[in-house]
Design a protein around this motif. Sequence first.
Motif, PDB file in Angstrom:
ATOM      1  N   SER A   1       0.825  -1.215   0.000  1.00 53.85           N
ATOM      2  CA  SER A   1       0.000   0.000   0.000  1.00 53.85           C
ATOM      3  C   SER A   1       0.857   1.263   0.000  1.00 53.85           C
ATOM      4  O   SER A   1       0.404   2.326  -0.427  1.00 53.85           O
ATOM      5  N   LEU A   2       2.109   1.146   0.477  1.00 51.42           N
ATOM      6  CA  LEU A   2       3.006   2.303   0.507  1.00 51.42           C
ATOM      7  C   LEU A   2       3.948   2.340  -0.688  1.00 51.42           C
ATOM      8  O   LEU A   2       4.775   3.242  -0.802  1.00 51.42           O
ATOM      9  N   SER A   3       3.836   1.353  -1.561  1.00 50.19           N
ATOM     10  CA  SER A   3       4.694   1.312  -2.741  1.00 50.19           C
ATOM     11  C   SER A   3       4.374   2.484  -3.666  1.00 50.19           C
ATOM     12  O   SER A   3       3.211   2.792  -3.928  1.00 50.19           O
ATOM     13  N   GLY A   4       5.416   3.144  -4.143  1.00 47.01           N
ATOM     14  CA  GLY A   4       5.215   4.237  -5.077  1.00 47.01           C
ATOM     15  C   GLY A   4       4.896   5.567  -4.426  1.00 47.01           C
ATOM     16  O   GLY A   4       4.662   6.558  -5.118  1.00 47.01           O
ATOM     17  N   VAL A   5       4.863   5.627  -3.087  1.00 50.56           N
ATOM     18  CA  VAL A   5       4.572   6.898  -2.401  1.00 50.56           C
ATOM     19  C   VAL A   5       5.722   7.261  -1.461  1.00 50.56           C
ATOM     20  O   VAL A   5       5.514   7.843  -0.400  1.00 50.56           O
ATOM     21  N   SER A   6       6.941   6.891  -1.856  1.00 48.06           N
ATOM     22  CA  SER A   6       8.104   7.154  -1.005  1.00 48.06           C
ATOM     23  C   SER A   6       8.453   8.639  -0.925  1.00 48.06           C
ATOM     24  O   SER A   6       9.350   9.031  -0.182  1.00 48.06           O
ATOM     25  N   THR A   7       7.781   9.466  -1.706  1.00 46.17           N
ATOM     26  CA  THR A   7       8.009  10.911  -1.629  1.00 46.17           C
ATOM     27  C   THR A   7       6.975  11.600  -0.739  1.00 46.17           C
ATOM     28  O   THR A   7       7.064  12.803  -0.510  1.00 46.17           O
ATOM     29  N   ASP A   8       6.004  10.833  -0.255  1.00 53.37           N
ATOM     30  CA  ASP A   8       4.930  11.407   0.558  1.00 53.37           C
ATOM     31  C   ASP A   8       5.120  10.963   2.007  1.00 53.37           C
ATOM     32  O   ASP A   8       4.479  10.037   2.482  1.00 53.37           O
ATOM     33  N   LYS A   9       6.009  11.635   2.704  1.00 51.32           N
ATOM     34  CA  LYS A   9       6.320  11.232   4.080  1.00 51.32           C
ATOM     35  C   LYS A   9       5.127  11.428   5.008  1.00 51.32           C
ATOM     36  O   LYS A   9       4.941  10.668   5.975  1.00 51.32           O
ATOM     37  N   ALA A  10       4.311  12.421   4.721  1.00 50.27           N
ATOM     38  CA  ALA A  10       3.132  12.667   5.554  1.00 50.27           C
ATOM     39  C   ALA A  10       2.193  11.464   5.529  1.00 50.27           C
ATOM     40  O   ALA A  10       1.595  11.110   6.552  1.00 50.27           O
ATOM     41  N   LEU A  11       2.067  10.818   4.344  1.00 53.45           N
ATOM     42  CA  LEU A  11       1.216   9.629   4.234  1.00 53.45           C
ATOM     43  C   LEU A  11       1.783   8.487   5.070  1.00 53.45           C
ATOM     44  O   LEU A  11       1.039   7.760   5.726  1.00 53.45           O
ATOM     45  N   TRP A  12       3.098   8.321   5.043  1.00 52.53           N
ATOM     46  CA  TRP A  12       3.731   7.276   5.858  1.00 52.53           C
ATOM     47  C   TRP A  12       3.487   7.535   7.352  1.00 52.53           C
ATOM     48  O   TRP A  12       3.162   6.610   8.097  1.00 52.53           O
ATOM     49  N   GLU A  13       3.652   8.772   7.773  1.00 57.34           N
ATOM     50  CA  GLU A  13       3.444   9.107   9.189  1.00 57.34           C
ATOM     51  C   GLU A  13       1.987   8.902   9.589  1.00 57.34           C
ATOM     52  O   GLU A  13       1.700   8.445  10.700  1.00 57.34           O
ATOM     53  N   GLU A  14       1.088   9.222   8.659  1.00 57.05           N
ATOM     54  CA  GLU A  14      -0.335   9.006   8.927  1.00 57.05           C
ATOM     55  C   GLU A  14      -0.652   7.523   9.041  1.00 57.05           C
ATOM     56  O   GLU A  14      -1.418   7.102   9.909  1.00 57.05           O
ATOM     57  N   THR A  15      -0.022   6.720   8.141  1.00 56.52           N
ATOM     58  CA  THR A  15      -0.211   5.268   8.209  1.00 56.52           C
ATOM     59  C   THR A  15       0.298   4.727   9.533  1.00 56.52           C
ATOM     60  O   THR A  15      -0.345   3.877  10.166  1.00 56.52           O
ATOM     61  N   LEU A  16       1.447   5.212   9.973  1.00 56.73           N
ATOM     62  CA  LEU A  16       2.013   4.771  11.251  1.00 56.73           C
ATOM     63  C   LEU A  16       1.078   5.109  12.406  1.00 56.73           C
ATOM     64  O   LEU A  16       0.847   4.276  13.301  1.00 56.73           O
ATOM     65  N   LYS A  17       0.504   6.301  12.378  1.00 50.82           N
ATOM     66  CA  LYS A  17      -0.425   6.694  13.445  1.00 50.82           C
ATOM     67  C   LYS A  17      -1.655   5.791  13.458  1.00 50.82           C
ATOM     68  O   LYS A  17      -2.152   5.407  14.519  1.00 50.82           O
ATOM     69  N   LYS A  18      -2.162   5.459  12.283  1.00 54.53           N
ATOM     70  CA  LYS A  18      -3.320   4.562  12.213  1.00 54.53           C
ATOM     71  C   LYS A  18      -2.982   3.195  12.779  1.00 54.53           C
ATOM     72  O   LYS A  18      -3.754   2.599  13.530  1.00 54.53           O
ATOM     73  N   LEU A  19      -1.792   2.698  12.399  1.00 63.32           N
ATOM     74  CA  LEU A  19      -1.386   1.372  12.877  1.00 63.32           C
ATOM     75  C   LEU A  19      -1.205   1.346  14.386  1.00 63.32           C
ATOM     76  O   LEU A  19      -1.437   0.316  15.030  1.00 63.32           O
ATOM     77  N   GLN A  20      -0.794   2.459  14.963  1.00 66.55           N
ATOM     78  CA  GLN A  20      -0.576   2.515  16.403  1.00 66.55           C
ATOM     79  C   GLN A  20      -1.866   2.353  17.187  1.00 66.55           C
ATOM     80  O   GLN A  20      -1.842   1.997  18.371  1.00 66.55           O
ATOM     81  N   LYS A  21      -2.991   2.610  16.532  1.00 64.79           N
ATOM     82  CA  LYS A  21      -4.290   2.467  17.198  1.00 64.79           C
ATOM     83  C   LYS A  21      -4.886   1.081  17.035  1.00 64.79           C
ATOM     84  O   LYS A  21      -5.961   0.806  17.559  1.00 64.79           O
ATOM     85  N   VAL A  22      -4.197   0.235  16.281  1.00 66.24           N
ATOM     86  CA  VAL A  22      -4.700  -1.115  16.006  1.00 66.24           C
ATOM     87  C   VAL A  22      -3.794  -2.129  16.682  1.00 66.24           C
ATOM     88  O   VAL A  22      -2.581  -2.094  16.490  1.00 66.24           O
ATOM     89  N   PRO A  23      -4.348  -3.049  17.478  1.00 68.69           N
ATOM     90  CA  PRO A  23      -3.512  -4.088  18.092  1.00 68.69           C
ATOM     91  C   PRO A  23      -2.771  -4.880  17.021  1.00 68.69           C
ATOM     92  O   PRO A  23      -3.375  -5.354  16.067  1.00 68.69           O
ATOM     93  N   PRO A  24      -1.449  -5.026  17.123  1.00 70.48           N
ATOM     94  CA  PRO A  24      -0.658  -5.679  16.068  1.00 70.48           C
ATOM     95  C   PRO A  24      -1.137  -7.070  15.708  1.00 70.48           C
ATOM     96  O   PRO A  24      -0.989  -7.487  14.563  1.00 70.48           O
TER      97      PRO A  24
END
Length: 665
Positions: free
Chosen positions: A346-369
Amino acid sequence: SSRIYMPILSRNYASSKWCLIELTKMVTMASKSDSTKEILPIYLHVNSDDVKLKTPLYHDAFVQHERNFGADQVKVWRDALMEVEEIKRWSLKTYTGYGKLIKEIVQEVLIKLNARYKNVTEHLVEDHVQIDAIMKLLEVDYSGVRFVGVHGIGGIGKTTLAKVIYNKLYSRFDRYSFLENVQEISRRSDGIIYLQKQLLSSILHSTCSNSIFVRDNDQGIGMIKKALCDKKILIVLDDVEKKEQLEKLVGKSDWFENGSRVIITTRNMSILTDRTERLEVDAVPNRHEGILTYEVKEMGFSQALQLFCRHSFRRDFPTEDYNILSRQIILILGKLPLAIEVIGSSLSGVSTDKALWEETLKKLQKVPPKEVQETLMISYEGLEPTQRRVFLDIACFFIKENNKYLIFMWSDCEFYPHDAIRVLLLRSLINIGDDNKFSMHDQVRNLGRHIVYEENCRFPGKRSGASEEIEALSLSYNGQSDGGGYTFTDEELQRLRSLRFLRGKGLNFFGNFKDHCELRWLSWHECPPNFTAMNFCLVNVVVLDLSRSKITEDWTGWSQIKMAKKLKVLDLRSCNCLRSTPDLSNFMYMEILILAWCSKLVTIDRSTINLQNLSTLNMEGCNSLQELPEEVGSLKSLTELIMPKYSLLCKLPKTISNLQSLSSL
């Protein structure tokens, strides 16, 4: 025409312009091959720093080349060398001698060139520790029979491990078979028999499992025991859920010839406990009783990071700017391969959009691994509305369904299926097999069904998606094919205004259906010979499946169904009362006509001349068919004509030579 290129990077390699020219050609050919060609480099007395030009060994050679051939030419060679350096390679330094290196190279190339090997994920990261542990349990050089059960939670990589081991070992056995999705197939009414036929087909080297007749489970067991007893065999049973499946497919060790091996993957360890020997990897007994078990562990952090990077960056390590983010994401995902593959994709091809990566990380932090469904939900949220509808359709109804039929329906609904399928494939949410049928990992499928369930709980009677009304409906029915199934009234169907897919067996329709026009796919198995509905026009239907029905060419329903002028697919498979096809002249847009196994079919109606868009005509098993009409020769779009194999009476018209597009007969 080579499929594999193997440059041997020796100490003097960079000094030769011809070597660099060939290397550049290899990179060019591989990049244009759509993944059908690949480069497998070998490092001979050089290391990664040498190839990266960080040491004088290759660097000085390139300086000299630049003087002789110019900076532009040398840049092309340098770029090719850098691209090869990022590829996984063999290095002599990691082996004790040439012999072991050559043996591994030969084995890898044989696997890649042999069509019998099982396809694994494109960005595979082999877990050598776990592979070696299972190989040690299998102990292939031991002469006895051995069963090994590989168990663990869904998505942890059991099937991938089994495929890798199968690919490494199958050439050492007389016969081999890999049965996938045992649990899913077993749910079919003929599931066990189907699996028994698949197994027998592999063992007996039959080209078609349908050519093997198995009356019932007991006969299948007897046939398997007879086939197994005198050959050294490797069998993999993937995703086994019940003991019954083991008992009816591989039975006991005394069914097998010495040296045979059986690998079982399962999420349900209880099926292994009756005959289980719990063993440490270093203490395998010299016996063949019981099932040895191995629990698949989560990936090591470095392997998980490599797998994530291959999906997100298409390389083995993260870029410097995303190193910390990548590591944080891996920790939150719990190193579960499936979750890593999906989020990485899902993050492939968006390596220039760091804000999207940080947003994805924040979402994942709210979900039990450990909650894979919630982890995968992040990928679902990144889909556009039409992509979501395609995804939910597949998860709920269309696993193991031919994608061509679905594309007809989705295109007519303006869901843009080619783009949707592309996105779903890129995000690792679906797979498409060699048979063009959709498949999904169990956890991804469960995610889709859970989404629909949650929506229905919040809005009872509504379906998820842009429309709040039911769009797809599948009715299970175990009655007789005499019209005793569920009966739809016109008023009831009128309330389902958004219904575009309806599947059921033995259904009845009663009333006047003039106002219903959204249905695109009607799968009406075992429809009754007596048709009572009025104005059942199906004006928007593109796929009509009437297979296994007792209808004839004079069936009264044809007069109303002929109004389905947008029809693309008509499936009349196993309609054993048909002696002739009905008048098909209204179906000018039809592309696929399936008449397979219509045992009493004698003639094809001459109205086929109007089917100028027909690409597939399937008459397999129509052994009463006497001749094809001359009009078949005028079907300019026909590419696939499947004739009955055992009908000696059927005559081909002389006009068959006019079929310029025909590629399969």
